[in-house]
Design a protein around this motif. Sequence first.
Motif, PDB file in Angstrom:
ATOM      1  N   PHE A  92       0.857  -1.180   0.000  1.00  0.00           N
ATOM      2  CA  PHE A  92       0.000   0.000   0.000  1.00  0.00           C
ATOM      3  C   PHE A  92       0.894   1.230   0.000  1.00  0.00           C
ATOM      4  O   PHE A  92       1.822   1.332   0.792  1.00  0.00           O
ATOM      5  CB  PHE A  92      -0.900  -0.014   1.238  1.00  0.00           C
ATOM      6  CG  PHE A  92      -1.774   1.189   1.359  1.00  0.00           C
ATOM      7  CD1 PHE A  92      -2.833   1.378   0.499  1.00  0.00           C
ATOM      8  CD2 PHE A  92      -1.525   2.141   2.332  1.00  0.00           C
ATOM      9  CE1 PHE A  92      -3.649   2.499   0.601  1.00  0.00           C
ATOM     10  CE2 PHE A  92      -2.327   3.262   2.447  1.00  0.00           C
ATOM     11  CZ  PHE A  92      -3.392   3.441   1.582  1.00  0.00           C
ATOM     12  N   ASP A  93       0.625   2.161  -0.923  1.00  0.00           N
ATOM     13  CA  ASP A  93       1.489   3.323  -1.082  1.00  0.00           C
ATOM     14  C   ASP A  93       0.827   4.627  -0.660  1.00  0.00           C
ATOM     15  O   ASP A  93       1.472   5.655  -0.630  1.00  0.00           O
ATOM     16  CB  ASP A  93       1.953   3.419  -2.540  1.00  0.00           C
ATOM     17  CG  ASP A  93       3.107   4.385  -2.726  1.00  0.00           C
ATOM     18  OD1 ASP A  93       4.094   4.276  -1.984  1.00  0.00           O
ATOM     19  OD2 ASP A  93       2.996   5.261  -3.605  1.00  0.00           O
ATOM     20  N   GLY A  94      -0.467   4.604  -0.376  1.00  0.00           N
ATOM     21  CA  GLY A  94      -1.126   5.811   0.088  1.00  0.00           C
ATOM     22  C   GLY A  94      -2.505   5.983  -0.508  1.00  0.00           C
ATOM     23  O   GLY A  94      -2.889   5.301  -1.447  1.00  0.00           O
ATOM     24  N   SER A  95      -3.231   6.923   0.080  1.00  0.00           N
ATOM     25  CA  SER A  95      -4.571   7.202  -0.430  1.00  0.00           C
ATOM     26  C   SER A  95      -4.887   8.677  -0.274  1.00  0.00           C
ATOM     27  O   SER A  95      -4.202   9.407   0.439  1.00  0.00           O
ATOM     28  CB  SER A  95      -5.610   6.341   0.289  1.00  0.00           C
ATOM     29  OG  SER A  95      -5.680   6.658   1.649  1.00  0.00           O
ATOM     30  N   TRP A  96      -5.902   9.099  -0.957  1.00  0.00           N
ATOM     31  CA  TRP A  96      -6.432  10.453  -0.909  1.00  0.00           C
ATOM     32  C   TRP A  96      -7.931  10.317  -1.058  1.00  0.00           C
ATOM     33  O   TRP A  96      -8.439   9.201  -1.191  1.00  0.00           O
ATOM     34  CB  TRP A  96      -5.799  11.324  -2.006  1.00  0.00           C
ATOM     35  CG  TRP A  96      -6.030  10.829  -3.401  1.00  0.00           C
ATOM     36  CD1 TRP A  96      -6.945  11.293  -4.301  1.00  0.00           C
ATOM     37  CD2 TRP A  96      -5.358   9.757  -4.062  1.00  0.00           C
ATOM     38  NE1 TRP A  96      -6.885  10.593  -5.475  1.00  0.00           N
ATOM     39  CE2 TRP A  96      -5.903   9.627  -5.357  1.00  0.00           C
ATOM     40  CE3 TRP A  96      -4.344   8.874  -3.695  1.00  0.00           C
ATOM     41  CZ2 TRP A  96      -5.494   8.669  -6.273  1.00  0.00           C
ATOM     42  CZ3 TRP A  96      -3.936   7.922  -4.616  1.00  0.00           C
ATOM     43  CH2 TRP A  96      -4.488   7.835  -5.876  1.00  0.00           C
ATOM     44  N   ALA A  97      -8.661  11.376  -1.014  1.00  0.00           N
ATOM     45  CA  ALA A  97     -10.124  11.314  -1.006  1.00  0.00           C
ATOM     46  C   ALA A  97     -10.696  10.505  -2.167  1.00  0.00           C
ATOM     47  O   ALA A  97     -11.691   9.800  -2.004  1.00  0.00           O
ATOM     48  CB  ALA A  97     -10.715  12.721  -1.003  1.00  0.00           C
ATOM     49  N   GLU A  98     -10.073  10.577  -3.335  1.00  0.00           N
ATOM     50  CA  GLU A  98     -10.620   9.924  -4.522  1.00  0.00           C
ATOM     51  C   GLU A  98      -9.905   8.641  -4.930  1.00  0.00           C
ATOM     52  O   GLU A  98     -10.193   8.103  -5.999  1.00  0.00           O
ATOM     53  CB  GLU A  98     -10.602  10.879  -5.726  1.00  0.00           C
ATOM     54  CG  GLU A  98     -11.477  12.098  -5.571  1.00  0.00           C
ATOM     55  CD  GLU A  98     -10.769  13.222  -4.813  1.00  0.00           C
ATOM     56  OE1 GLU A  98      -9.522  13.233  -4.759  1.00  0.00           O
ATOM     57  OE2 GLU A  98     -11.479  14.065  -4.226  1.00  0.00           O
ATOM     58  N   GLY A  99      -8.966   8.133  -4.137  1.00  0.00           N
ATOM     59  CA  GLY A  99      -8.288   6.920  -4.574  1.00  0.00           C
ATOM     60  C   GLY A  99      -7.234   6.384  -3.633  1.00  0.00           C
ATOM     61  O   GLY A  99      -6.980   6.947  -2.570  1.00  0.00           O
ATOM     62  N   SER A 100      -6.637   5.276  -4.061  1.00  0.00           N
ATOM     63  CA  SER A 100      -5.560   4.607  -3.324  1.00  0.00           C
ATOM     64  C   SER A 100      -4.618   3.960  -4.323  1.00  0.00           C
ATOM     65  O   SER A 100      -5.026   3.596  -5.426  1.00  0.00           O
ATOM     66  CB  SER A 100      -6.118   3.521  -2.395  1.00  0.00           C
ATOM     67  OG  SER A 100      -6.943   4.075  -1.408  1.00  0.00           O
TER      68      SER A 100
ATOM     69  N   TYR B  84       2.846   0.379 -10.384  1.00  0.00           N
ATOM     70  CA  TYR B  84       1.828   0.689  -9.386  1.00  0.00           C
ATOM     71  C   TYR B  84       0.435   0.564  -9.973  1.00  0.00           C
ATOM     72  O   TYR B  84       0.240   0.642 -11.183  1.00  0.00           O
ATOM     73  CB  TYR B  84       2.057   2.052  -8.734  1.00  0.00           C
ATOM     74  CG  TYR B  84       1.867   3.276  -9.605  1.00  0.00           C
ATOM     75  CD1 TYR B  84       0.629   3.909  -9.688  1.00  0.00           C
ATOM     76  CD2 TYR B  84       2.940   3.835 -10.296  1.00  0.00           C
ATOM     77  CE1 TYR B  84       0.461   5.054 -10.460  1.00  0.00           C
ATOM     78  CE2 TYR B  84       2.786   4.972 -11.065  1.00  0.00           C
ATOM     79  CZ  TYR B  84       1.532   5.583 -11.149  1.00  0.00           C
ATOM     80  OH  TYR B  84       1.372   6.713 -11.911  1.00  0.00           O
ATOM     81  N   LEU B  85      -0.518   0.295  -9.111  1.00  0.00           N
ATOM     82  CA  LEU B  85      -1.917   0.179  -9.484  1.00  0.00           C
ATOM     83  C   LEU B  85      -2.708   1.152  -8.622  1.00  0.00           C
ATOM     84  O   LEU B  85      -2.579   1.145  -7.398  1.00  0.00           O
ATOM     85  CB  LEU B  85      -2.414  -1.249  -9.273  1.00  0.00           C
ATOM     86  CG  LEU B  85      -3.765  -1.579  -9.886  1.00  0.00           C
ATOM     87  CD1 LEU B  85      -3.794  -3.026 -10.344  1.00  0.00           C
ATOM     88  CD2 LEU B  85      -4.898  -1.319  -8.931  1.00  0.00           C
ATOM     89  N   THR B  86      -3.483   1.981  -9.286  1.00  0.00           N
ATOM     90  CA  THR B  86      -4.298   2.978  -8.601  1.00  0.00           C
ATOM     91  C   THR B  86      -5.769   2.661  -8.807  1.00  0.00           C
ATOM     92  O   THR B  86      -6.202   2.367  -9.922  1.00  0.00           O
ATOM     93  CB  THR B  86      -3.985   4.392  -9.144  1.00  0.00           C
ATOM     94  OG1 THR B  86      -2.635   4.716  -8.801  1.00  0.00           O
ATOM     95  CG2 THR B  86      -4.905   5.434  -8.549  1.00  0.00           C
ATOM     96  N   ILE B  87      -6.506   2.716  -7.722  1.00  0.00           N
ATOM     97  CA  ILE B  87      -7.960   2.605  -7.742  1.00  0.00           C
ATOM     98  C   ILE B  87      -8.472   4.011  -7.466  1.00  0.00           C
ATOM     99  O   ILE B  87      -8.101   4.616  -6.452  1.00  0.00           O
ATOM    100  CB  ILE B  87      -8.463   1.671  -6.612  1.00  0.00           C
ATOM    101  CG1 ILE B  87      -7.789   0.297  -6.671  1.00  0.00           C
ATOM    102  CG2 ILE B  87      -9.974   1.571  -6.630  1.00  0.00           C
ATOM    103  CD1 ILE B  87      -8.091  -0.512  -7.881  1.00  0.00           C
ATOM    104  N   THR B  88      -9.304   4.532  -8.355  1.00  0.00           N
ATOM    105  CA  THR B  88      -9.767   5.901  -8.169  1.00  0.00           C
ATOM    106  C   THR B  88     -11.171   6.087  -8.716  1.00  0.00           C
ATOM    107  O   THR B  88     -11.652   5.293  -9.519  1.00  0.00           O
ATOM    108  CB  THR B  88      -8.790   6.908  -8.821  1.00  0.00           C
ATOM    109  OG1 THR B  88      -9.144   8.231  -8.465  1.00  0.00           O
ATOM    110  CG2 THR B  88      -8.769   6.768 -10.330  1.00  0.00           C
ATOM    111  N   THR B  89     -11.807   7.122  -8.253  1.00  0.00           N
ATOM    112  CA  THR B  89     -13.098   7.517  -8.793  1.00  0.00           C
ATOM    113  C   THR B  89     -12.912   8.884  -9.433  1.00  0.00           C
ATOM    114  O   THR B  89     -11.921   9.560  -9.177  1.00  0.00           O
ATOM    115  CB  THR B  89     -14.186   7.528  -7.704  1.00  0.00           C
ATOM    116  OG1 THR B  89     -15.457   7.681  -8.327  1.00  0.00           O
ATOM    117  CG2 THR B  89     -13.962   8.599  -6.685  1.00  0.00           C
ATOM    118  N   SER B  90     -13.831   9.258 -10.282  1.00  0.00           N
ATOM    119  CA  SER B  90     -13.691  10.514 -11.007  1.00  0.00           C
ATOM    120  C   SER B  90     -15.067  11.108 -11.281  1.00  0.00           C
ATOM    121  O   SER B  90     -16.016  10.367 -11.547  1.00  0.00           O
ATOM    122  CB  SER B  90     -12.978  10.264 -12.339  1.00  0.00           C
ATOM    123  OG  SER B  90     -13.056  11.407 -13.169  1.00  0.00           O
ATOM    124  N   PRO B  91     -15.165  12.429 -11.255  1.00  0.00           N
ATOM    125  CA  PRO B  91     -16.438  13.050 -11.635  1.00  0.00           C
ATOM    126  C   PRO B  91     -16.706  12.856 -13.130  1.00  0.00           C
ATOM    127  O   PRO B  91     -17.822  13.106 -13.597  1.00  0.00           O
ATOM    128  CB  PRO B  91     -16.239  14.526 -11.283  1.00  0.00           C
ATOM    129  CG  PRO B  91     -14.769  14.725 -11.249  1.00  0.00           C
ATOM    130  CD  PRO B  91     -14.172  13.406 -10.841  1.00  0.00           C
TER     131      PRO B  91
END
Length: 128
Positions: free
Chosen positions: A32-40, A48-55
């Motif tokens: 695990f490398d970190g997260s923010w409001a819209e992803g990790s 790296y693999l990022t999981i995120t949401t987007s408007p």
Amino acid sequence: MAGLHHVELWVADLAAARAEWGWLLERLGWTFDGSWAEGSTWVAGETYLTITTSPNLRGDVHDRRTPGLNHLAFHGGARGEVDALMSEAAEHGWRPLYADRYPHAGGPDHYAGWLENSAGFKAEVVAR
């Protein structure tokens, strides 16, 4: 220059994706490398693999059967490690695919398990 730099998966349900993908990736040795409001983000080596949401999402349903990405395949270690992961997966939001043909759904010389999460994303875990 060969190799994959990163993958970014856009998801509709970030909380579920963090739980499901987080378990799978960490179980497979990703960090695990970190997260923010819209992803990790999770890291393995230089990838790296990022999981995120987007408007900018169009819709809230992933369908791996439409043109685009069908699945991600991961190194799963020894056969016993793949077996153990497959037996734990349902407790973490993943359901087995092709269970009637496990572990050789990909052919007699291919030892792997296939999983699908609650959003319909498919992952393959391949034994060495």
